[in-house]
Design a protein around this motif. Structure first.
Motif, PDB file in Angstrom:
ATOM      1  N   GLY A 152       0.837  -1.197   0.000  1.00 11.52           N
ATOM      2  CA  GLY A 152       0.000   0.000   0.000  1.00 11.52           C
ATOM      3  C   GLY A 152       0.872   1.247   0.000  1.00 11.52           C
ATOM      4  N   ASN A 153       0.723   2.047  -1.052  1.00  8.09           N
ATOM      5  CA  ASN A 153       1.446   3.318  -1.135  1.00  8.09           C
ATOM      6  C   ASN A 153       0.496   4.419  -0.668  1.00  8.09           C
ATOM      7  OD1 ASN A 153       2.853   5.608  -1.872  1.00  8.09           O
ATOM      8  ND2 ASN A 153       2.483   5.367  -4.069  1.00  8.09           N
ATOM      9  N   TRP A 154       0.744   4.915   0.531  1.00  5.55           N
ATOM     10  CA  TRP A 154      -0.193   5.903   1.102  1.00  5.55           C
ATOM     11  C   TRP A 154       0.043   7.309   0.560  1.00  5.55           C
ATOM     12  CZ3 TRP A 154      -0.194   4.376   7.048  1.00  5.55           C
ATOM     13  CH2 TRP A 154      -0.725   3.085   7.173  1.00  5.55           C
ATOM     14  N   LYS A 155       1.072   7.496  -0.232  1.00  3.88           N
ATOM     15  CA  LYS A 155       1.394   8.821  -0.779  1.00  3.88           C
ATOM     16  C   LYS A 155       1.390   9.863   0.349  1.00  3.88           C
ATOM     17  CE  LYS A 155      -0.616   7.294  -5.064  1.00  3.88           C
ATOM     18  NZ  LYS A 155      -1.014   7.635  -6.405  1.00  3.88           N
ATOM     19  N   MET A 156       0.896  11.079   0.098  1.00  2.00           N
ATOM     20  CA  MET A 156       0.936  12.129   1.136  1.00  2.00           C
ATOM     21  C   MET A 156      -0.400  12.152   1.885  1.00  2.00           C
ATOM     22  SD  MET A 156       2.498  15.951   0.719  1.00  2.00           S
ATOM     23  CE  MET A 156       1.063  16.776   0.063  1.00  2.00           C
TER      24      MET A 156
ATOM     25  N   GLY B  77      11.381   5.445  -7.656  1.00  2.00           N
ATOM     26  CA  GLY B  77      11.000   5.841  -9.024  1.00  2.00           C
ATOM     27  C   GLY B  77       9.520   5.763  -9.326  1.00  2.00           C
ATOM     28  N   HIS B  78       8.685   6.002  -8.310  1.00  2.00           N
ATOM     29  CA  HIS B  78       7.234   6.056  -8.579  1.00  2.00           C
ATOM     30  C   HIS B  78       6.992   7.103  -9.669  1.00  2.00           C
ATOM     31  CE1 HIS B  78       2.960   6.875  -8.017  1.00  2.00           C
ATOM     32  NE2 HIS B  78       2.901   5.683  -7.447  1.00  2.00           N
ATOM     33  N   SER B  79       5.982   6.901 -10.486  1.00  2.00           N
ATOM     34  CA  SER B  79       5.780   7.825 -11.619  1.00  2.00           C
ATOM     35  C   SER B  79       5.551   9.260 -11.141  1.00  2.00           C
ATOM     36  CB  SER B  79       4.636   7.365 -12.505  1.00  2.00           C
ATOM     37  OG  SER B  79       3.442   7.415 -11.785  1.00  2.00           O
TER      38      SER B  79
ATOM     39  N   TYR C 246       5.094  -2.665 -12.179  1.00  3.83           N
ATOM     40  CA  TYR C 246       4.660  -2.086 -13.446  1.00  3.83           C
ATOM     41  C   TYR C 246       3.395  -1.287 -13.188  1.00  3.83           C
ATOM     42  CZ  TYR C 246       2.284  -1.487 -17.866  1.00  3.83           C
ATOM     43  OH  TYR C 246       1.603  -0.920 -18.911  1.00  3.83           O
ATOM     44  N   GLU C 247       3.494   0.027 -13.405  1.00  5.87           N
ATOM     45  CA  GLU C 247       2.360   0.906 -13.152  1.00  5.87           C
ATOM     46  C   GLU C 247       2.153   1.818 -14.362  1.00  5.87           C
ATOM     47  OE1 GLU C 247       1.693   1.488  -8.674  1.00  5.87           O
ATOM     48  OE2 GLU C 247       3.203   2.927  -9.270  1.00  5.87           O
ATOM     49  N   PRO C 248       1.248   1.437 -15.258  1.00  5.58           N
ATOM     50  CA  PRO C 248       0.967   2.344 -16.377  1.00  5.58           C
ATOM     51  C   PRO C 248       0.457   3.671 -15.818  1.00  5.58           C
ATOM     52  CG  PRO C 248      -0.627   0.503 -16.299  1.00  5.58           C
ATOM     53  CD  PRO C 248       0.388   0.240 -15.248  1.00  5.58           C
TER      54      PRO C 248
ATOM     55  N   TRP D 222      -1.223   6.039 -16.936  1.00  4.42           N
ATOM     56  CA  TRP D 222      -2.611   6.376 -17.250  1.00  4.42           C
ATOM     57  C   TRP D 222      -3.614   5.635 -16.351  1.00  4.42           C
ATOM     58  CZ3 TRP D 222      -4.894   1.828 -18.912  1.00  4.42           C
ATOM     59  CH2 TRP D 222      -4.023   0.858 -19.404  1.00  4.42           C
ATOM     60  N   ALA D 223      -3.139   4.658 -15.604  1.00  3.93           N
ATOM     61  CA  ALA D 223      -4.045   3.874 -14.750  1.00  3.93           C
ATOM     62  C   ALA D 223      -3.935   4.254 -13.281  1.00  3.93           C
ATOM     63  CB  ALA D 223      -3.752   2.386 -14.922  1.00  3.93           C
ATOM     64  N   ILE D 224      -2.975   5.140 -12.950  1.00  7.42           N
ATOM     65  CA  ILE D 224      -2.757   5.466 -11.532  1.00  7.42           C
ATOM     66  C   ILE D 224      -3.726   6.544 -11.073  1.00  7.42           C
ATOM     67  CG2 ILE D 224      -1.108   6.381  -9.839  1.00  7.42           C
ATOM     68  CD1 ILE D 224       1.121   5.128 -11.448  1.00  7.42           C
ATOM     69  N   GLY D 225      -4.555   6.182 -10.112  1.00  2.57           N
ATOM     70  CA  GLY D 225      -5.490   7.137  -9.506  1.00  2.57           C
ATOM     71  C   GLY D 225      -6.587   7.600 -10.448  1.00  2.57           C
ATOM     72  N   THR D 226      -6.756   6.931 -11.578  1.00  2.79           N
ATOM     73  CA  THR D 226      -7.728   7.383 -12.570  1.00  2.79           C
ATOM     74  C   THR D 226      -8.979   6.516 -12.601  1.00  2.79           C
ATOM     75  OG1 THR D 226      -6.695   5.949 -14.217  1.00  2.79           O
ATOM     76  CG2 THR D 226      -5.913   8.222 -14.129  1.00  2.79           C
TER      77      THR D 226
ATOM     78  N   GLY E 233       0.407  -2.073 -10.637  1.00  3.18           N
ATOM     79  CA  GLY E 233      -0.207  -0.941  -9.942  1.00  3.18           C
ATOM     80  C   GLY E 233      -0.979  -0.079 -10.910  1.00  3.18           C
ATOM     81  N   GLY E 234      -2.111   0.427 -10.457  1.00  2.00           N
ATOM     82  CA  GLY E 234      -2.946   1.294 -11.297  1.00  2.00           C
ATOM     83  C   GLY E 234      -4.401   0.932 -11.081  1.00  2.00           C
ATOM     84  N   SER E 235      -5.034   1.641 -10.107  1.00  2.00           N
ATOM     85  CA  SER E 235      -6.452   1.422  -9.819  1.00  2.00           C
ATOM     86  C   SER E 235      -6.799  -0.030  -9.494  1.00  2.00           C
ATOM     87  CB  SER E 235      -7.311   1.974 -10.967  1.00  2.00           C
ATOM     88  OG  SER E 235      -7.084   3.362 -11.114  1.00  2.00           O
ATOM     89  N   VAL E 236      -5.927  -0.689  -8.743  1.00  2.00           N
ATOM     90  CA  VAL E 236      -6.265  -2.027  -8.241  1.00  2.00           C
ATOM     91  C   VAL E 236      -7.312  -1.850  -7.141  1.00  2.00           C
ATOM     92  CG1 VAL E 236      -5.402  -4.098  -7.057  1.00  2.00           C
ATOM     93  CG2 VAL E 236      -3.963  -2.940  -8.748  1.00  2.00           C
TER      94      VAL E 236
ATOM     95  N   GLY F  67       0.371  -6.484  -5.960  1.00  2.00           N
ATOM     96  CA  GLY F  67      -0.082  -5.154  -6.335  1.00  2.00           C
ATOM     97  C   GLY F  67       0.657  -4.074  -5.564  1.00  2.00           C
ATOM     98  N   LEU F  68       0.833  -2.931  -6.234  1.00  2.00           N
ATOM     99  CA  LEU F  68       1.245  -1.703  -5.549  1.00  2.00           C
ATOM    100  C   LEU F  68       0.023  -0.797  -5.656  1.00  2.00           C
ATOM    101  CD1 LEU F  68       3.271   0.103  -4.121  1.00  2.00           C
ATOM    102  CD2 LEU F  68       4.206   0.753  -6.325  1.00  2.00           C
ATOM    103  N   VAL F  69      -0.575  -0.505  -4.519  1.00  2.00           N
ATOM    104  CA  VAL F  69      -1.917   0.065  -4.517  1.00  2.00           C
ATOM    105  C   VAL F  69      -1.942   1.404  -3.804  1.00  2.00           C
ATOM    106  CG1 VAL F  69      -4.324  -0.415  -3.930  1.00  2.00           C
ATOM    107  CG2 VAL F  69      -2.747  -2.324  -4.354  1.00  2.00           C
ATOM    108  N   GLY F  70      -2.574   2.389  -4.430  1.00  2.00           N
ATOM    109  CA  GLY F  70      -2.714   3.695  -3.804  1.00  2.00           C
ATOM    110  C   GLY F  70      -4.057   3.805  -3.095  1.00  2.00           C
ATOM    111  N   GLY F  71      -5.062   4.311  -3.807  1.00  2.00           N
ATOM    112  CA  GLY F  71      -6.367   4.634  -3.216  1.00  2.00           C
ATOM    113  C   GLY F  71      -6.979   3.519  -2.383  1.00  2.00           C
ATOM    114  N   ALA F  72      -7.028   2.319  -2.923  1.00  2.00           N
ATOM    115  CA  ALA F  72      -7.722   1.218  -2.220  1.00  2.00           C
ATOM    116  C   ALA F  72      -6.929   0.709  -1.020  1.00  2.00           C
ATOM    117  CB  ALA F  72      -8.011   0.075  -3.196  1.00  2.00           C
TER     118      ALA F  72
HETATM  119  C1  PEP Z   1       0.031   4.059  -6.801  1.00  2.00           C
HETATM  120  O1  PEP Z   1       0.004   4.954  -5.996  1.00  2.00           O
HETATM  121  O2  PEP Z   1       1.122   3.524  -7.057  1.00  2.00           O
HETATM  122  C2  PEP Z   1      -1.216   3.621  -7.434  1.00  2.00           C
HETATM  123  C3  PEP Z   1      -1.194   2.621  -8.262  1.00  2.00           C
HETATM  124  O3  PEP Z   1      -2.350   4.325  -7.100  1.00  2.00           O
HETATM  125  P1  PEP Z   1      -3.879   3.856  -7.377  1.00  2.00           P
HETATM  126  O4  PEP Z   1      -4.009   2.455  -6.848  1.00  2.00           O
HETATM  127  O5  PEP Z   1      -4.717   4.823  -6.598  1.00  2.00           O
HETATM  128  O6  PEP Z   1      -4.115   3.910  -8.844  1.00  2.00           O
END
Ligand code: PEP
Length: 251
Positions: A8-12, A94-96, A166-168, A170-174, A211-214, A231-236
């Motif tokens: 889980g990537n909690w970002k800021m 190296g997160h996008s 692998y985190e496209p 265009w799929a991150i947080g979208t 990673g990307g909207s998992v 998975g590398l997951v942000g929001g969820a």
């Molecule tokens: C991320 O932060 O690396 C990510 C994939 O975010 P999200 O799951 O919200 O798309």
């Protein structure tokens, strides 16, 4: 057999108290989980408190970034030694968002990855193409270059321990997830590229996360793909219930 990772990537997001509360709840929800590595990546200020709260459990701690130097005149930066001191096992490199907003390049990614290993941390190295690059049909060129340059110079053990995400972009947080087939196609390509660099044994062991909207409702289909190892997951990963569901995804 590669053990999946759900990071889980909690970002800021989250104060220290919120982070500790989250990990206290998650650790009791997932105490029975043995077949998935669980990694939470809080903000720097919460690392030590979260690591203390997770001590002795199956929840590991990761940081979201680091400098490659051990110490020095680098105002605002944090070193691998400090992350280790705070209780980290992993570090995202190296997160996008770091590439896009903070000038991270394949070269800095490589320096950070090698430094993480040197100091006893396991790097989670992020790669992935933008929407414009996908539309130009240069996904494999971009991702191939990120792997060849960013992941160069690993020694024997390191090449099977490193984690790739692998985190496209265009799929991150979208909310737009890559389809399982789209993700698998790139994961397979990454493993093939890695085989050319480090041989079959290392490539068979290296874990490649998507990673990307998992989300809980797409995780199982993604995880059924032969080259997706977690998975590398942000929001969820910011909500206890959805993160617990991701960790306990349907096998
Ligand atoms: C991320 O932060 O690396 C990510 C994939 O975010 P999200 O799951 O919200 O798309």
């Amino acid at each position: 057999m590669r053990k999946p990772i759900m990071a889980g990537n909690w970002k800021m997001h989250k104060t220290i108290a919120e982070s500790v509360d989250f990990v206290s709840k998650v650790k009791s929800n997932v105490s029975d989980v043995k077949d998935c590595e669980i990694v939470v990546c809080p903000v720097f200020t919460a690392l030590k408190s979260v690591a203390d709260a997770a001590k002795g459990t199956n929840v590991c701690i990761g940081a979201q970034n680091m400098h490659w130097e051990e110490k020095g005149a680098f105002t605002g930066e944090i070193s691998p030694k400090m992350l280790l001191d705070a209780g980290c096992k992993y570090v995202i490199i190296g997160h996008s968002e770091r590439r896009q907003y903070f000038g991270e390049t394949n070269e800095t990614v490589n320096k950070k990855m090698l430094s993480a290993f040197k100091h006893g941390l396991v790097p989670i190295v992020c790669i992935g193409e933008t929407l414009a690059e996908r539309e130009k049909n240069i996904t494999f060129d971009v991702v191939g270059k990120q792997v060849k340059e960013g992941l160069a110079g690993l020694t024997g053990n390191q090449s099977s321990e490193v984690v790739i995400a692998y985190e496209p972009v265009w799929a991150i947080g979208t909310g737009k997830t890559a389809s399982p087939a789209q993700a698998q196609e790139v994961h397979e390509f990454v493993r093939k590229t890695f085989t050319e660099m480090y041989g079959k044994d290392a490539a068979a062991k290296v874990r490649i996360l998507y990673g990307g909207s998992v989300k809980p409702d797409n995780v199982s289909e993604l995880m059924k793909q032969p080259d997706i190892d977690g998975g590398l997951v942000g929001g969820a990963a910011l909500e206890v219930d959805s993160y617990t569901k991701l960790i306990k995804f349907q096998r």
